[in-house]
Design a protein around this motif. Structure first.
Motif, PDB file in Angstrom:
ATOM      1  N   GLY A  33      33.181  45.155  36.249  1.00 33.38           N
ATOM      2  CA  GLY A  33      33.433  43.783  36.675  1.00 33.38           C
ATOM      3  C   GLY A  33      32.501  43.412  37.807  1.00 33.38           C
ATOM      4  O   GLY A  33      31.862  44.274  38.420  1.00 33.38           O
ATOM      5  N   GLY A  34      32.407  42.125  38.084  1.00 28.54           N
ATOM      6  CA  GLY A  34      31.557  41.645  39.163  1.00 28.54           C
ATOM      7  C   GLY A  34      32.224  41.848  40.512  1.00 28.54           C
ATOM      8  O   GLY A  34      33.220  41.199  40.822  1.00 28.54           O
ATOM      9  N   LEU A  35      31.681  42.744  41.317  1.00 29.22           N
ATOM     10  CA  LEU A  35      32.254  43.051  42.627  1.00 29.22           C
ATOM     11  C   LEU A  35      31.321  42.662  43.772  1.00 29.22           C
ATOM     12  O   LEU A  35      31.691  42.813  44.935  1.00 29.22           O
ATOM     13  N   SER A  36      30.135  42.159  43.453  1.00 31.47           N
ATOM     14  CA  SER A  36      29.176  41.842  44.506  1.00 31.47           C
ATOM     15  C   SER A  36      28.478  40.508  44.282  1.00 31.47           C
ATOM     16  O   SER A  36      27.604  40.138  45.040  1.00 31.47           O
ATOM     17  N   ASP A  37      28.871  39.783  43.270  1.00 34.43           N
ATOM     18  CA  ASP A  37      28.193  38.539  42.935  1.00 34.43           C
ATOM     19  C   ASP A  37      29.035  37.341  43.373  1.00 34.43           C
ATOM     20  O   ASP A  37      30.016  37.485  44.080  1.00 34.43           O
ATOM     21  N   ARG A  38      28.686  36.151  42.892  1.00 34.93           N
ATOM     22  CA  ARG A  38      29.346  34.928  43.329  1.00 34.93           C
ATOM     23  C   ARG A  38      30.684  34.680  42.640  1.00 34.93           C
ATOM     24  O   ARG A  38      31.355  33.689  42.939  1.00 34.93           O
ATOM     25  N   VAL A  39      31.070  35.533  41.726  1.00 35.70           N
ATOM     26  CA  VAL A  39      32.417  35.442  41.158  1.00 35.70           C
ATOM     27  C   VAL A  39      33.168  36.752  41.396  1.00 35.70           C
ATOM     28  O   VAL A  39      33.992  37.172  40.596  1.00 35.70           O
ATOM     29  N   SER A  40      32.875  37.391  42.525  1.00 33.59           N
ATOM     30  CA  SER A  40      33.497  38.680  42.824  1.00 33.59           C
ATOM     31  C   SER A  40      35.002  38.561  43.036  1.00 33.59           C
ATOM     32  O   SER A  40      35.718  39.560  42.939  1.00 33.59           O
ATOM     33  N   ASP A  41      35.500  37.347  43.332  1.00 36.50           N
ATOM     34  CA  ASP A  41      36.948  37.195  43.486  1.00 36.50           C
ATOM     35  C   ASP A  41      37.663  37.545  42.186  1.00 36.50           C
ATOM     36  O   ASP A  41      38.730  38.176  42.194  1.00 36.50           O
ATOM     37  N   THR A  42      37.064  37.181  41.060  1.00 36.61           N
ATOM     38  CA  THR A  42      37.660  37.510  39.759  1.00 36.61           C
ATOM     39  C   THR A  42      37.587  39.007  39.489  1.00 36.61           C
ATOM     40  O   THR A  42      38.565  39.622  39.053  1.00 36.61           O
ATOM     41  N   GLY A  43      36.433  39.606  39.753  1.00 40.61           N
ATOM     42  CA  GLY A  43      36.275  41.039  39.513  1.00 40.61           C
ATOM     43  C   GLY A  43      37.145  41.883  40.420  1.00 40.61           C
ATOM     44  O   GLY A  43      37.759  42.857  39.987  1.00 40.61           O
ATOM     45  N   GLU A  44      37.224  41.501  41.695  1.00 37.02           N
ATOM     46  CA  GLU A  44      38.027  42.282  42.640  1.00 37.02           C
ATOM     47  C   GLU A  44      39.515  42.203  42.306  1.00 37.02           C
ATOM     48  O   GLU A  44      40.229  43.206  42.401  1.00 37.02           O
ATOM     49  N   ALA A  45      39.988  41.026  41.927  1.00 35.29           N
ATOM     50  CA  ALA A  45      41.400  40.899  41.548  1.00 35.29           C
ATOM     51  C   ALA A  45      41.699  41.725  40.303  1.00 35.29           C
ATOM     52  O   ALA A  45      42.757  42.362  40.198  1.00 35.29           O
ATOM     53  N   GLY A  46      40.758  41.732  39.351  1.00 38.76           N
ATOM     54  CA  GLY A  46      40.942  42.557  38.157  1.00 38.76           C
ATOM     55  C   GLY A  46      40.986  44.039  38.486  1.00 38.76           C
ATOM     56  O   GLY A  46      41.830  44.782  37.978  1.00 38.76           O
ATOM     57  N   ARG A  47      40.079  44.470  39.355  1.00 38.08           N
ATOM     58  CA  ARG A  47      40.081  45.877  39.779  1.00 38.08           C
ATOM     59  C   ARG A  47      41.402  46.230  40.458  1.00 38.08           C
ATOM     60  O   ARG A  47      41.990  47.298  40.201  1.00 38.08           O
ATOM     61  N   ASN A  48      41.884  45.341  41.324  1.00 35.99           N
ATOM     62  CA  ASN A  48      43.146  45.603  42.015  1.00 35.99           C
ATOM     63  C   ASN A  48      44.315  45.679  41.037  1.00 35.99           C
ATOM     64  O   ASN A  48      45.221  46.509  41.191  1.00 35.99           O
ATOM     65  N   GLY A  49      44.308  44.790  40.039  1.00 35.68           N
ATOM     66  CA  GLY A  49      45.367  44.831  39.031  1.00 35.68           C
ATOM     67  C   GLY A  49      45.378  46.153  38.286  1.00 35.68           C
ATOM     68  O   GLY A  49      46.446  46.711  37.988  1.00 35.68           O
ATOM     69  N   LEU A  50      44.186  46.683  38.001  1.00 33.67           N
ATOM     70  CA  LEU A  50      44.096  47.975  37.312  1.00 33.67           C
ATOM     71  C   LEU A  50      44.529  49.111  38.231  1.00 33.67           C
ATOM     72  O   LEU A  50      45.232  50.036  37.795  1.00 33.67           O
ATOM     73  N   ILE A  51      44.121  49.065  39.488  1.00 30.08           N
ATOM     74  CA  ILE A  51      44.530  50.105  40.436  1.00 30.08           C
ATOM     75  C   ILE A  51      46.046  50.175  40.527  1.00 30.08           C
ATOM     76  O   ILE A  51      46.643  51.263  40.469  1.00 30.08           O
ATOM     77  N   LEU A  52      46.691  49.020  40.648  1.00 29.33           N
ATOM     78  CA  LEU A  52      48.148  48.999  40.746  1.00 29.33           C
ATOM     79  C   LEU A  52      48.791  49.563  39.486  1.00 29.33           C
ATOM     80  O   LEU A  52      49.738  50.365  39.559  1.00 29.33           O
ATOM     81  N   ALA A  53      48.283  49.177  38.331  1.00 25.49           N
ATOM     82  CA  ALA A  53      48.845  49.657  37.068  1.00 25.49           C
ATOM     83  C   ALA A  53      48.692  51.168  36.929  1.00 25.49           C
ATOM     84  O   ALA A  53      49.613  51.861  36.475  1.00 25.49           O
TER      85      ALA A  53
END
Length: 369
Positions: A33-53
């Motif tokens: 996912g995008g973690l360093s670009d201009r839509v990193s908010d989407t990528g970071e939230a997705g990563r967090n959702g996976l971490i929690l799961a």
């Protein structure tokens, strides 16, 4: 007496016993996912959702007694970087991949992952380019066709019969697909897309110039197709030039970052949500509270969809039969109970998904009929 053979035998026996007693190797879940670009908010939230799961599943014993671990790759929403990232996950022999979160990355990743025969589950990719295909991509979200048609109907019913749009070519597969589907549906309702202004999302994008180009056609509504940063900046410029003109934005921008950056220029903005932010069910509230406790922020749509995607993976892995691919297991063993709706895939790994239209009021997303 020569003890070397005996020692060697005992050492070998010790290794065998250690292997016999050790747990099975972890299930490796790749994330892209995008973690360093201009839509990193989407990528970071997705990563967090996976971490929690993953953390919650490991607390109850993992899947079939095997723990889960995540291998994270940042695609930067850049095709070349994404190509290297997905190859890294393939070389690591991950069991499945969660992501990507943009269509431009999916265009690069899907051929690689399909050739490797590894399941890829995307929470957010919506471009029709990836629907109805027999490949290894499973999509959790609806298509741009579904979303754009709903927008076309709503905007026309709201009296916006001449709409000007701006769309981000950095994520062209998504934006162009969305725009084309909107144009077709909007025209069928009797509306006219009077301007379609392309731009490339980057630090020096001239948002004021884009807004002026949109307004030259004298529209009665403005539509922005891009990420949260771009929509916020475009809305701010439009508010300066035409403060009373209705504004809307495609669903991809519907994150907390949009409200944070856009400020008062967001008031009245119409935007669809991929989940019900007002859901008070026990199932959703447990997820919401756990997410906030873990990450000290509200979950975005990509976090919700990613968590649902992880639920699909865990259940399919539990039910997977000997010799059955994970892709086939996912398609065969539905429906799956998501946080807010049931998930059922067709033969291509596509699914329908309900959306919730909202307006920004008082700095909040407020659901509208």
């Amino acid at each position: 007496m020569n003890l070397r053979p005996l020692r060697a035998s005992l050492a070998a026996l010790g290794i065998l016993l250690l292997c016999a007693c050790s747990p099975d190797k972890p299930i490796r879940i790749g994330f892209i996912g995008g973690l360093s670009d201009r839509v990193s908010d989407t990528g970071e939230a997705g990563r967090n959702g996976l971490i929690l799961a993953v953390e919650q599943r490991n607390q109850v014993g993992g899947v079939r007694g095997r723990t889960l671990e995540i291998l994270v790759q940042d695609d930067g929403q850049d095709p070349e970087k994404a190509r290297r990232a997905i190859q890294t996950l393939v070389d690591a022999r991950v069991d499945a991949v969660v992501g990507p979160f943009s269509s431009v990355v999916a265009a690069v990743a899907v051929p690689v992952i399909s050739q490797a025969g590894i399941l890829m589950l995307s929470p957010t990719v919506t471009s029709t380019e990836f629907a109805g295909k027999e490949d290894y991509l499973i999509r959790l979200n609806r298509t741009t066709r579904d979303n754009a048609r709903d927008y076309a109907q709503r905007l026309y019913q709201r009296g916006q019969h001449r709409v000007a749009a701006a769309y981000d070519m950095r994520n062209g597969p998504y934006s162009v697909s969305w725009l084309n589907e909107f144009r077709s549906a909007y025209t069928a309702h009797g509306g006219q897309l009077v301007a379609a202004v392309p731009f490339i999302s980057q630090a020096d994008t001239g948002y004021g110039d884009i807004a002026r180009q949109m307004l030259q056609s004298q529209p009665d509504g403005l539509l922005f197709i891009g990420g949260a940063i771009d929509v916020a900046r475009l809305a701010q410029q439009a508010e300066k030039l035409a403060p009373n003109l209705p504004k809307s934005a495609a669903e991809r921008a519907s994150t907390e970052l949009l409200l944070e950056l856009g400020g008062r220029a967001m008031e009245g903005l119409l935007i669809a949500q991929a989940y019900n932010r007002d859901d008070r069910s026990d199932r959703y509230r447990r997820f919401h509270d756990a997410y906030v406790a873990r990450f000290a922020q509200e979950p975005g749509f990509s976090a919700v969809l990613t968590y649902d995607g992880a639920t699909v993976l865990w259940q399919a892995m539990e039910r997977q039969e000997a010799g059955e691919s994970l892709r086939d297991a996912v398609l065969r063993h539905g429906p799956y109970e998501g946080l807010q709706q049931s998930i059922q895939f067709d033969r291509y790994g596509d699914t329908s998904h309900k959306v919730y239209f909202t307006e920004v009021r008082g700095g909040h997303f407020v659901q509208v009929p």
